[in-house]
Design a protein around this motif. Structure first.
Motif, PDB file in Angstrom:
ATOM      1  N   VAL A   8       0.832  -1.191   0.000  1.00 25.07           N
ATOM      2  CA  VAL A   8       0.000   0.000   0.000  1.00 25.07           C
ATOM      3  C   VAL A   8       0.873   1.248   0.000  1.00 25.07           C
ATOM      4  N   LEU A  10       0.730   4.908   1.560  1.00 27.40           N
ATOM      5  CA  LEU A  10       0.032   5.591   2.645  1.00 27.40           C
ATOM      6  C   LEU A  10       0.353   7.075   2.663  1.00 27.40           C
ATOM      7  N   HIS A  43      -3.784   1.227  -4.773  1.00 27.69           N
ATOM      8  CA  HIS A  43      -2.956   0.884  -3.619  1.00 27.69           C
ATOM      9  C   HIS A  43      -2.860   2.014  -2.593  1.00 27.69           C
ATOM     10  N   VAL A  45      -3.890   4.468   0.296  1.00 31.08           N
ATOM     11  CA  VAL A  45      -4.781   4.563   1.449  1.00 31.08           C
ATOM     12  C   VAL A  45      -4.494   5.894   2.135  1.00 31.08           C
ATOM     13  N   VAL A  47      -4.836   7.961   5.394  1.00 27.21           N
ATOM     14  CA  VAL A  47      -5.025   7.747   6.828  1.00 27.21           C
ATOM     15  C   VAL A  47      -5.473   9.071   7.437  1.00 27.21           C
ATOM     16  N   TYR A  63     -10.548   4.755  -0.474  1.00 29.79           N
ATOM     17  CA  TYR A  63      -9.784   4.034   0.547  1.00 29.79           C
ATOM     18  C   TYR A  63      -9.295   4.994   1.625  1.00 29.79           C
ATOM     19  N   CYS A  64     -10.117   5.164   2.650  1.00 26.75           N
ATOM     20  CA  CYS A  64      -9.803   6.042   3.768  1.00 26.75           C
ATOM     21  C   CYS A  64      -9.788   5.204   5.040  1.00 26.75           C
ATOM     22  N   PHE A  65      -8.819   5.461   5.901  1.00 24.74           N
ATOM     23  CA  PHE A  65      -8.728   4.750   7.169  1.00 24.74           C
ATOM     24  C   PHE A  65      -8.723   5.776   8.285  1.00 24.74           C
TER      25      PHE A  65
END
Length: 109
Positions: A8, A10, A43, A45, A47, A63-65
């Motif tokens: 990933v 990031l 790929h 993400v 954060v 794609y959010c964390f």
């Protein structure tokens, strides 16, 4: 693709950097218009370090964390080596460690 499945890219986002037409929009656009970089979005993400950043991320990207730490406010700019900066860095390091433990590789931007 050029990335293994468990790899990933990031990047972090907080409220201070999440405004509309800000750096995060330019960052995402660079993947879309770059030379053979669009597939890297699969790929990436983002954060999110606070609730507003997560809300903004969710409106612009899939794609959010959410890496919210109870009792700590990461929404503003944290100055280098300040107590808030150090808390943010240790929380981020702990998160990155957890990714390695479950078998992911990562590139951090």
């Amino acid at each position: 693709g050029i990335f293994p499945v468990l790899s990933v890219i990031l990047t972090t986002l907080n409220e201070a950097w999440a405004a509309s037409d800000s750096v995060i929009d330019l960052f995402l656009e660079s993947f879309r218009i770059g030379d053979q970089t669009r597939n890297l979005l699969d790929h990436l993400v983002i954060v999110a370090l606070d609730k507003k950043a997560y809300q903004r991320c969710s409106t612009i990207y899939i794609y959010c964390f959410s890496l919210i730490t109870e009792g700590v406010n990461f929404s503003g700019e944290a100055y280098f080596m300040s107590p808030d900066y150090l808390k943010m860095m240790w929380r981020r390091i702990d998160f990155l460690r957890s990714l390695l433990e479950i078998g992911y590789n990562f590139v951090f931007t």
